[in-house]
Design an enzyme around this catalytic site. Structure first.
Site, PDB file in Angstrom:
ATOM      1  N   VAL A  55       0.809  -1.223   0.000  1.00 11.67           N
ATOM      2  CA  VAL A  55       0.000   0.000   0.000  1.00 11.67           C
ATOM      3  C   VAL A  55       0.842   1.274   0.000  1.00 11.67           C
ATOM      4  CG1 VAL A  55      -2.006  -1.060   1.087  1.00 11.67           C
ATOM      5  CG2 VAL A  55      -0.199  -0.071   2.529  1.00 11.67           C
ATOM      6  N   TYR A  56       2.149   1.181   0.134  1.00 12.53           N
ATOM      7  CA  TYR A  56       2.977   2.379   0.130  1.00 12.53           C
ATOM      8  C   TYR A  56       2.936   3.010  -1.266  1.00 12.53           C
ATOM      9  CZ  TYR A  56       5.140   0.934   4.582  1.00 12.53           C
ATOM     10  OH  TYR A  56       5.378   0.575   5.883  1.00 12.53           O
ATOM     11  N   GLY A  57       2.459   4.244  -1.301  1.00 14.46           N
ATOM     12  CA  GLY A  57       2.346   4.924  -2.586  1.00 14.46           C
ATOM     13  C   GLY A  57       1.387   4.233  -3.524  1.00 14.46           C
TER      14      GLY A  57
END
Length: 330
Positions: A55-57
């Site tokens: 889910v990062y970025g």
């Protein structure tokens, strides 16, 4: 850089990890050139553990890391850790069902452009999914070769103890948990109440996130909020704000005093403190620039004198009352 075993496993990781939380964020994170410079700086310092999440970025952090693996640093020299379970749903922030996790892992492998990840972590406890189903996804990932080791993230003490004990109940069939990733710093010591004792007892290592108190322990906010800091960012200001209170200020002042006495920076003092706490394998450090990262990595040579460590323990001590306090004092 010194290498440490991750839990009671054969996996060894550098005792500082590189975090990619802001990678792939167009306004607040590094572009590809800067990300490449950070990864090269980290590798040159002997760093191996690189932590990311699906889910990062919105997946862009994994994609960016995947573009750099091989072209900037050999895959064999890195310990790639990622997470799954986070979802962009305001009604259900986490989905740790077997189906979602395994699908997310396949997507992560595609973005990372690799056949396996070294450490695969459940991003958070999912109260809507039976824990044994969540943990079965870890077993399948490891047995299929898509992940080499497994861990969890953001589990409370009882959740961690239940998960780790379940996995240990069938050795050779279920995958032993290697680690738990939690926020841990001089400004956030809540994990010491139950998570740290559970991890130590069950043989898991801690991977502290935000070991610099979301940047506050560097001292950059002592005279206000710098324009180029996370605290001034529209996307991350709320992330920093909880640690800009009076209690935090006292701890930051103590860190600055210790740094002055040791002729190092507050960053070095704060990072060395958490790096050498019981059960810690590797704090995860994020940076805006390779120069900032290089400064953090230079902590390798620093060990805090016992009197300074004790003073920092005292000024930042969390309040643990019943049932955690020493009964002999009652």
């Amino acid at each position: 850089m010194e290498q440490r075993h991750l839990g009671r496993t054969g996996l060894r990781v550098s005792r500082i990890g590189l975090g990619t939380l802001t990678w792939g964020r167009s306004a607040d994170g590094p572009d590809e050139a800067e990300a490449a410079a950070q990864l090269k700086t980290f590798w040159n310092a002997g760093g191996t553990l690189v932590d990311t999440a699906d889910v990062y970025g919105g997946g862009e952090a994994e994609y960016l890391l995947g573009q750099l693996i091989g072209s900037v640093v050999p895959r064999r020299d890195l310990v790639i850790a990622t997470k799954a379970g986070g979802v962009a749903d305001p009604d259900r922030r986490f989905d740790a069902s077997r189906g979602h996790l395994l699908s997310a892992l396949d997507d992560s492998l595609s973005r990372l452009d690799t056949d396996y990840v070294d450490l695969w972590q459940v991003h958070a406890f999912d109260p809507w999914t039976p824990l044994e189903e969540t943990l079965q996804a870890l077993d399948i990932a490891v047995s299929s070769g898509r992940a080499r080791y497994a861990g969890v993230s953001n589990f409370s003490g009882w959740q961690l103890a239940k998960a780790a004990t379940w996995q240990l109940a069938a050795p050779g069939v279920r995958t032993r948990l290697a680690s738990t990733q939690m926020e841990y710093s001089l400004l956030q010591r809540g994990v010491e109440r139950e998570v740290v004792p559970a991890a130590l007892d069950l043989g898991l290592s801690l991977l502290p996130s935000s070991p610099l108190g979301r940047g506050v322990l560097t001292g950059k906010y002592r005279s206000g909020t710098p324009a180029d800091s996370r605290g001034a960012s529209e996307a991350l200001a709320a992330f920093v704000d909880p640690y800009l209170d009076e209690a935090a200020s006292r701890i930051v002042d103590a860190v600055a005093t210790a740094a002055h006495g040791l002729a190092v920076t507050p960053l070095h003092v704060a990072l060395a403190w958490v790096r050498d706490r019981p059960g810690v394998a590797a704090p995860i450090v994020g940076a805006r620039t390779s120069a900032q990262l290089g400064q953090a990595l230079s902590v390798e040579a620093l060990s805090l004198p016992e009197e300074i460590r004790q003073a920092l323990d005292d000024v930042s001590a969390p309040v643990h009352r019943y049932p955690d306090q020493d009964w002999s004092t009652l």
